[in-house]
Write a protein that holds these residues in place. Structure first.
Motif, short mmCIF file in Angstrom:
data_model
loop_
_atom_site.label_atom_id
_atom_site.label_comp_id
_atom_site.label_asym_id
_atom_site.label_seq_id
_atom_site.Cartn_x
_atom_site.Cartn_y
_atom_site.Cartn_z
N THR A 40 65.84 45.87 -19.13
CA THR A 40 65.21 44.54 -19.25
C THR A 40 64.07 44.38 -18.25
O THR A 40 63.17 43.55 -18.46
N GLU A 41 64.09 45.17 -17.17
CA GLU A 41 63.02 45.05 -16.18
C GLU A 41 61.68 45.52 -16.73
O GLU A 41 60.62 45.09 -16.25
N LYS A 42 61.72 46.42 -17.71
CA LYS A 42 60.48 46.94 -18.29
C LYS A 42 60.00 46.13 -19.47
O LYS A 42 59.00 46.51 -20.10
N SER A 43 60.71 45.05 -19.83
CA SER A 43 60.37 44.31 -21.04
C SER A 43 58.99 43.67 -20.96
O SER A 43 58.23 43.68 -21.93
N ASP A 44 58.64 43.11 -19.78
CA ASP A 44 57.34 42.45 -19.65
C ASP A 44 56.20 43.45 -19.82
O ASP A 44 55.21 43.18 -20.50
N LYS B 118 56.01 44.53 -23.42
CA LYS B 118 55.43 43.45 -24.24
C LYS B 118 53.92 43.41 -24.10
O LYS B 118 53.20 43.28 -25.10
N ALA B 119 53.43 43.54 -22.88
CA ALA B 119 51.98 43.51 -22.66
C ALA B 119 51.31 44.72 -23.32
O ALA B 119 50.23 44.59 -23.92
N PRO C 14 49.71 38.30 -25.88
CA PRO C 14 51.10 38.48 -25.44
C PRO C 14 51.93 37.21 -25.57
O PRO C 14 53.16 37.31 -25.73
N GLU C 15 51.30 36.05 -25.48
CA GLU C 15 52.06 34.81 -25.56
C GLU C 15 52.60 34.55 -26.97
O GLU C 15 53.54 33.77 -27.14
N ALA D 3 60.13 37.65 -27.31
CA ALA D 3 60.98 38.74 -26.82
C ALA D 3 62.39 38.23 -26.60
O ALA D 3 62.60 37.22 -25.92
#
Length: 368
Positions: free
Chosen positions: A102-106, A109-110, A120-121, A125
């Motif tokens: 989950t730490e790599k999700s941002d 996503k980008a 991205p908005e 997710a």
């Protein structure tokens, strides 16, 4: 009355029947073959467990022109894991990446937004931790185990242990086939799949209990007669409830087929696929197992009992004696119907009437 209704009435009255019990070895062979195929599929391909069971992330995008194949490549490059991408009815994409932290999700996503050419908005997710997925999996197994135990206890009390054992074998048969189909097709296993499995077990159990109830009613005081064996009555029970089971299964399969082929196939609804495939395969397997597996297995187990084994010998001996008497009566009837040999005709004076006025041994002529 419709043809199917007329057929059901004739089956129920015993005017016509199909020997399901007598051909049970064929059904056992078919079930073993299907089960082996399902087990091989599970061993070779395995189940495609969803993120609800192993953790990960699901990214839902707005409408985009990017193809599914391109999105899978972009997701693999961004996350470093294989991704499952589905095209939604809205034109967007559902990108599922299992086993991702989950730490790599941002960051993922980008990167996806950059590759897909989106803001991205606008990408939604949903994150699931691996510990939560383990809890869901454990709860699913616990629920399935509790269901099986309760089913066996109920059937053992309401009927007997042989019927409980046969019903349990039929339920395991249905679960194995359904999970094997999931492995072969590659559909994702989600909590909806578990719900579908529990639902089809209820349908399978319903058909089985209907046949068992009829069998229990008809086998009361079975040893006091010598006309039917236990297998004969079991066969009558299946035939008597056959059309009812077919009608129930078909009516249940029609809406499920709509969910699977229309909702899942044309609309691309992943959640509908998850639950509808388990329902479709499980309902068909449940109807098959209640007719071709559970009841024939009960007949096999029951006829191992000494009193029912002795009953079978008496019934078969009586039938053999009746067949011999019928054969002897037919032989006598045929002999009676054959014409007697006609006596040969006698040709000579005795067959001709004597002429008046003729003396015995004298030629015809005037009297002196």
């Amino acid at each position: 009355m419709s043809k199917l209704g007329n057929l059901g009435a004739r089956l129920h009255r015993g005017e016509i029947s199909y020997d399901f019990i007598g051909k049970r070895k064929i059904w056992y062979g078919i079930s073993i073959l299907i089960t082996i195929t399902a087990i091989v599929g599970l061993a070779v391909r395995g189940l495609n467990m969803g993120i609800d069971f192993q953790g990960g992330a699901v990214f839902t995008t707005p409408k985009t022109s990017v193809s599914v194949t391109q999105a899978e490549e972009y997701a693999k490059e961004a996350a470093g894991h294989d991704a499952v991408v589905q095209k939604l009815g809205t034109g967007g994409l559902r990108i599922q990446i299992a086993g991702m932290d989950t730490e790599k999700s941002d960051a993922t996503k980008a990167e996806l937004a950059k590759d897909l050419g989106l803001n991205p908005e606008t990408i939604n997710a949903d994150l699931v931790g691996p510990s939560w997925g383990d809890q869901i999996a454990n709860k699913a197994w616990e629920g399935l185990g509790i269901f099986m135990v309760l089913v066996v206890i109920y059937l053992a009390i309401a009927f007997e242990w042989r019927m409980a054992f046969a019903a349990l074998v039929a339920l395991i048969h249905d679960i194995t086939i359904t999970t094997g189909i999931y492995a072969l097709v590659g559909f994702e296993v989600t909590p909806g799949t578990v719900i579908g499995l529990l639902t089809i077990l209820g349908y399978s159990l319903y058909d089985t209990v209907v046949v068992f109830d009829s069998l229990k009613e008809q086998t009361k005081d079975i040893t006091k007669q010598t006309r039917f064996t236990y297998s004969d009555i079991a066969n009558q029970s299946i035939n008597g409830t056959l059309v009812r089971s077919i009608n129930t299964t078909v009516v249940a399969l029609l809406p499920v087929a709509g969910l699977l082929f229309i909702g899942g196939g044309f609309l691309g609804a992943g959640t509908l696929n998850d639950i509808s495939l388990s329902l479709f395969v499980g309902l068909a397997a449940g109807a098959y197992s209640s007719i071709f597996i559970a009841t024939p297995l009960v007949a096999d187990l029951k006829e191992r009992e000494p009193q029912l084994k002795a009953l079978r010998k008496r019934v078969l001996a009586k039938r053999s004696q009746a067949a011999a008497e019928d054969e002897r009566a037919d032989g006598l009837s045929m002999a009676a119907d054959e014409p007697e040999d006609a006596a040969p005709a006698v040709v000579g004076p005795r067959n001709q009437p004597a002429s008046r006025g003729r003396g015995r041994g004298r030629p015809s002529g005037k009297r002196r």
